[in-house]
Design a protein around this motif. Structure first.
Motif, PDB file in Angstrom:
ATOM      1  N   ASN A 209       0.883  -1.314  -0.094  1.00  0.00           N
ATOM      2  CA  ASN A 209      -0.097  -0.066   0.077  1.00  0.00           C
ATOM      3  C   ASN A 209       0.930   1.287  -0.079  1.00  0.00           C
ATOM      4  O   ASN A 209       1.302   1.685   0.952  1.00  0.00           O
ATOM      5  CB  ASN A 209      -0.998   0.111   1.015  1.00  0.00           C
ATOM      6  CG  ASN A 209      -1.895   1.135   1.139  1.00  0.00           C
ATOM      7  OD1 ASN A 209      -1.716   2.040   0.382  1.00  0.00           O
ATOM      8  ND2 ASN A 209      -2.853   1.014   2.004  1.00  0.00           N
ATOM      9  N   MET A 210       1.033   1.674  -1.382  1.00  0.00           N
ATOM     10  CA  MET A 210       2.104   2.980  -1.338  1.00  0.00           C
ATOM     11  C   MET A 210       1.588   4.323  -0.436  1.00  0.00           C
ATOM     12  O   MET A 210       2.367   4.954  -0.056  1.00  0.00           O
ATOM     13  CB  MET A 210       2.198   3.331  -2.947  1.00  0.00           C
ATOM     14  CG  MET A 210       3.051   2.377  -3.660  1.00  0.00           C
ATOM     15  SD  MET A 210       4.835   2.464  -3.162  1.00  0.00           S
ATOM     16  CE  MET A 210       5.187   3.847  -3.694  1.00  0.00           C
ATOM     17  N   SER A 211       0.229   4.276  -0.200  1.00  0.00           N
ATOM     18  CA  SER A 211      -0.105   5.438   0.826  1.00  0.00           C
ATOM     19  C   SER A 211       0.601   5.506   1.981  1.00  0.00           C
ATOM     20  O   SER A 211       0.543   6.552   2.532  1.00  0.00           O
ATOM     21  CB  SER A 211      -1.623   5.403   0.815  1.00  0.00           C
ATOM     22  OG  SER A 211      -2.068   4.264   1.512  1.00  0.00           O
ATOM     23  N   ASN A 212       1.118   4.457   2.397  1.00  0.00           N
ATOM     24  CA  ASN A 212       1.724   4.459   3.858  1.00  0.00           C
ATOM     25  C   ASN A 212       3.173   4.523   3.817  1.00  0.00           C
ATOM     26  O   ASN A 212       4.088   4.503   4.535  1.00  0.00           O
ATOM     27  CB  ASN A 212       1.307   2.979   4.331  1.00  0.00           C
ATOM     28  CG  ASN A 212      -0.021   2.752   4.926  1.00  0.00           C
ATOM     29  OD1 ASN A 212      -0.752   3.738   4.979  1.00  0.00           O
ATOM     30  ND2 ASN A 212      -0.444   1.553   4.836  1.00  0.00           N
ATOM     31  N   GLU A 213       3.516   4.950   2.500  1.00  0.00           N
ATOM     32  CA  GLU A 213       5.346   4.996   2.293  1.00  0.00           C
ATOM     33  C   GLU A 213       5.843   5.969   3.269  1.00  0.00           C
ATOM     34  O   GLU A 213       7.095   5.634   3.893  1.00  0.00           O
ATOM     35  CB  GLU A 213       5.337   5.735   1.009  1.00  0.00           C
ATOM     36  CG  GLU A 213       7.009   5.788   0.733  1.00  0.00           C
ATOM     37  CD  GLU A 213       7.464   7.420   1.224  1.00  0.00           C
ATOM     38  OE1 GLU A 213       8.368   7.369   1.676  1.00  0.00           O
ATOM     39  OE2 GLU A 213       6.478   8.424   0.826  1.00  0.00           O
ATOM     40  N   TYR A 215       5.608   6.189   6.371  1.00  0.00           N
ATOM     41  CA  TYR A 215       5.627   5.647   7.465  1.00  0.00           C
ATOM     42  C   TYR A 215       6.639   4.225   7.626  1.00  0.00           C
ATOM     43  O   TYR A 215       6.798   3.952   8.626  1.00  0.00           O
ATOM     44  CB  TYR A 215       4.196   5.317   8.175  1.00  0.00           C
ATOM     45  CG  TYR A 215       3.224   6.176   8.240  1.00  0.00           C
ATOM     46  CD1 TYR A 215       3.159   7.313   8.990  1.00  0.00           C
ATOM     47  CD2 TYR A 215       2.113   6.313   7.426  1.00  0.00           C
ATOM     48  CE1 TYR A 215       2.239   8.310   9.373  1.00  0.00           C
ATOM     49  CE2 TYR A 215       1.123   7.271   7.521  1.00  0.00           C
ATOM     50  CZ  TYR A 215       1.360   8.105   8.490  1.00  0.00           C
ATOM     51  OH  TYR A 215       0.574   9.289   8.713  1.00  0.00           O
ATOM     52  N   TRP A 216       6.956   3.896   6.474  1.00  0.00           N
ATOM     53  CA  TRP A 216       7.711   2.716   6.285  1.00  0.00           C
ATOM     54  C   TRP A 216       9.297   2.865   7.068  1.00  0.00           C
ATOM     55  O   TRP A 216       9.761   4.005   6.897  1.00  0.00           O
ATOM     56  CB  TRP A 216       8.047   2.284   5.104  1.00  0.00           C
ATOM     57  CG  TRP A 216       6.443   2.075   4.283  1.00  0.00           C
ATOM     58  CD1 TRP A 216       5.586   1.549   4.716  1.00  0.00           C
ATOM     59  CD2 TRP A 216       6.785   2.081   2.786  1.00  0.00           C
ATOM     60  NE1 TRP A 216       4.677   1.319   3.664  1.00  0.00           N
ATOM     61  CE2 TRP A 216       5.377   1.576   2.459  1.00  0.00           C
ATOM     62  CE3 TRP A 216       7.572   2.480   1.853  1.00  0.00           C
ATOM     63  CZ2 TRP A 216       4.882   1.430   1.084  1.00  0.00           C
ATOM     64  CZ3 TRP A 216       6.894   2.259   0.390  1.00  0.00           C
ATOM     65  CH2 TRP A 216       5.527   1.706   0.279  1.00  0.00           C
ATOM     66  N   TRP A 265       5.737  -3.542   9.159  1.00  0.00           N
ATOM     67  CA  TRP A 265       5.620  -2.536  10.426  1.00  0.00           C
ATOM     68  C   TRP A 265       5.678  -1.179   9.925  1.00  0.00           C
ATOM     69  O   TRP A 265       6.631  -0.815   9.024  1.00  0.00           O
ATOM     70  CB  TRP A 265       6.626  -2.887  11.470  1.00  0.00           C
ATOM     71  CG  TRP A 265       6.439  -2.040  12.885  1.00  0.00           C
ATOM     72  CD1 TRP A 265       5.541  -2.115  13.607  1.00  0.00           C
ATOM     73  CD2 TRP A 265       7.344  -0.803  13.066  1.00  0.00           C
ATOM     74  NE1 TRP A 265       5.783  -1.076  14.584  1.00  0.00           N
ATOM     75  CE2 TRP A 265       6.971  -0.352  14.190  1.00  0.00           C
ATOM     76  CE3 TRP A 265       8.294  -0.120  12.420  1.00  0.00           C
ATOM     77  CZ2 TRP A 265       7.489   0.847  14.777  1.00  0.00           C
ATOM     78  CZ3 TRP A 265       8.957   0.661  13.000  1.00  0.00           C
ATOM     79  CH2 TRP A 265       8.384   1.487  14.025  1.00  0.00           C
ATOM     80  N   ASP A 266       4.910  -0.137  10.536  1.00  0.00           N
ATOM     81  CA  ASP A 266       5.390   1.201  10.232  1.00  0.00           C
ATOM     82  C   ASP A 266       5.003   2.093  11.443  1.00  0.00           C
ATOM     83  O   ASP A 266       4.823   1.544  12.451  1.00  0.00           O
ATOM     84  CB  ASP A 266       4.334   1.722   9.206  1.00  0.00           C
ATOM     85  CG  ASP A 266       2.881   1.562   9.462  1.00  0.00           C
ATOM     86  OD1 ASP A 266       2.538   1.880  10.470  1.00  0.00           O
ATOM     87  OD2 ASP A 266       2.013   1.021   8.538  1.00  0.00           O
ATOM     88  N   ARG A 355      18.172   6.057   7.826  1.00  0.00           N
ATOM     89  CA  ARG A 355      18.010   7.009   8.834  1.00  0.00           C
ATOM     90  C   ARG A 355      16.335   7.166   9.175  1.00  0.00           C
ATOM     91  O   ARG A 355      15.725   7.369   8.207  1.00  0.00           O
ATOM     92  CB  ARG A 355      18.397   8.334   8.303  1.00  0.00           C
ATOM     93  CG  ARG A 355      18.397   9.336   9.750  1.00  0.00           C
ATOM     94  CD  ARG A 355      18.922  10.727   8.848  1.00  0.00           C
ATOM     95  NE  ARG A 355      20.378  10.745   8.568  1.00  0.00           N
ATOM     96  CZ  ARG A 355      20.812  11.385   7.543  1.00  0.00           C
ATOM     97  NH1 ARG A 355      20.115  11.923   6.839  1.00  0.00           N
ATOM     98  NH2 ARG A 355      21.953  10.818   7.461  1.00  0.00           N
ATOM     99  N   MET A 356      15.767   7.015  10.116  1.00  0.00           N
ATOM    100  CA  MET A 356      14.418   6.950  10.393  1.00  0.00           C
ATOM    101  C   MET A 356      14.088   8.297  10.593  1.00  0.00           C
ATOM    102  O   MET A 356      15.038   9.288  10.898  1.00  0.00           O
ATOM    103  CB  MET A 356      14.142   6.449  11.947  1.00  0.00           C
ATOM    104  CG  MET A 356      14.455   4.764  12.014  1.00  0.00           C
ATOM    105  SD  MET A 356      13.099   3.875  11.005  1.00  0.00           S
ATOM    106  CE  MET A 356      11.905   4.219  11.985  1.00  0.00           C
ATOM    107  N   PRO A 357      12.527   8.624   9.906  1.00  0.00           N
ATOM    108  CA  PRO A 357      12.310  10.037  10.203  1.00  0.00           C
ATOM    109  C   PRO A 357      12.298  10.358  11.630  1.00  0.00           C
ATOM    110  O   PRO A 357      12.186   9.672  12.584  1.00  0.00           O
ATOM    111  CB  PRO A 357      10.826   9.854   9.788  1.00  0.00           C
ATOM    112  CG  PRO A 357      11.075   8.322   8.917  1.00  0.00           C
ATOM    113  CD  PRO A 357      11.899   7.584   9.632  1.00  0.00           C
TER     114      PRO A 357
END
Length: 364
Positions: A209-213, A215-216, A265-266, A355-357
């Motif tokens: 589901n690309m809409s969650n990009e 959050y990945w 997981w996101d 690197r995590m957001p």
């Protein structure tokens, strides 16, 4: 005997004979499951013509519960409780396990199921299905407790799923390969049409589901970015993206054409370890994929090795062609070791690959 005249019931009996002797209870339980799937399939096919006895509500997961979810759940419970082959059942739609009510006798198995996977797609007439898993019941006459269901996927006796789409099918494994059966509506039998199903090793498809990009985790971003870059990227070939939002349909496509399905997981809610249910979705699908030559992982752990801690435990799920699952597992391992790589991506902009957001939690 030509495989197209091999019914589901005959196949189960023959499989038991090949493996050292009949297990009458397991055979009867699987036949009860196929009967339930026929009834659910008929109900689904009637769509808005079917008059439901229950109103929409909210299930144990705080998700919208459609009337057809409850109808499918009732069909599975009613069909599988009277034959004396199960000791207890657990469903995605029920907060607690269900014990077999008197006067029915208790059997030697536990049945775990998602009665109607993909039900959010019912309104738009997309393929949905039923997922099931069978475990051995504990010894003794006591009613099973929640703890009795909390067993790793390696202890599954059988697993399968039904598809309610252009054709009605059952795909099943008893621990020795994966086989697909198509319902002959004129006769009423599930006939063997897809013997010894194998996941193709080479793939050019992935589903996410690309809409969650946003959050990945970076390993997932890396994998998707490499696929999107196609022939000009490090993979050197073009990929197509698919997203049906129906796990049964996604897994069936992978069995036929190969590919990778990801619900990773996101960071939307760091307190939740994943989105899909370990017992009702991940474990049975992982058993099927591994028996067909594929693989299933959280990104950091083999699904079938996980020891459940709760009846409705959620996990990340990455499954499909073995080489693709292994690739994204390597990306997670590299990320966890702190190995950085900077890349310039039209999709994710220039950033450190691992690197995590800001504010996001690490780990699963």
């Amino acid at each position: 005997m030509p495989h197209r005249s091999m019914t589901f019931a005959k196949f189960i009996i023959e499989d038991q004979r090949r493996r050292g002797g009949p297990d009458a209870e397991l055979t009867a339980l699987l036949n009860d499951v196929q009967t339930a799937c026929k009834l659910i399939g008929i109900t689904v096919s009637r769509g808005p013509l079917h008059k439901h006895r229950t109103a929409p509500g909210i299930n144990v997961h705080d998700e919208e519960q459609k009337p057809l979810d409850l109808t499918a759940n009732e069909i599975m419970l009613d069909t599988c409780s009277w034959g004396g082959k199960v000791c207890g059942m657990a469903s995605e739609e029920m907060a607690e396990p269900c014990t077999v009510p008197p006067p029915h006798r208790k059997g030697r198995h536990l049945l775990v199921f998602d009665p109607l996977d993909g039900s959010s797609n019912i309104d738009v007439n997309v393929t949905v299905g039923t997922i099931f898993s069978i475990l051995r019941a504990p010894e003794g006459d006591a009613d099973p407790t929640e703890a009795d269901f909390l067993r790793p996927g390696t202890e599954q006796v059988a697993a399968g799923f039904a598809l309610y789409g252009p054709t009605t099918m059952i795909v099943v494994t008893l621990g020795a390969g994966v086989h697909g059966f198509t319902l002959d509506r004129e006769i009423g039998n599930f006939n063997l049409t897809h013997p010894d199903m194998r996941v193709p090793e080479e793939t050019g498809e992935f589903a996410i589901n690309m809409s969650n990009e946003r959050y990945w985790e970076p390993p997932v971003q890396r994998y998707v970015e490499e696929c999107i870059r196609g022939q000009t990227g490090p993979r050197g070939k073009d990929f197509n993206m698919r997203w049906i939002a129906s796990l049964v349909a996604e897994v069936y496509r992978i069995l036929i054409r190969g590919g990778l399905f990801m619900y990773p997981w996101d960071t939307r809610d760091a307190s939740k370890p994943g989105r899909l249910r370990l017992l009702y979705e991940a474990n049975p699908m992982a058993m099927i994929l591994e028996q067909a030559g594929g693989a299933a992982s959280t990104g950091r752990e083999r699904i079938l090795d996980m020891v459940p801690t709760a009846l409705h435990q959620r996990v990340p799920l990455i499954l499909g062609s073995k080489s693709e699952v292994e690739r994204i597992v390597r990306y997670h391992e590299a990320h966890d070791r702190g190995e950085d790589a900077v890349f310039d991506s039209p999709l994710f902009n220039k950033r450190s690959l691992f690197r995590m957001p800001a504010g996001a939690a690490g780990g699963v």
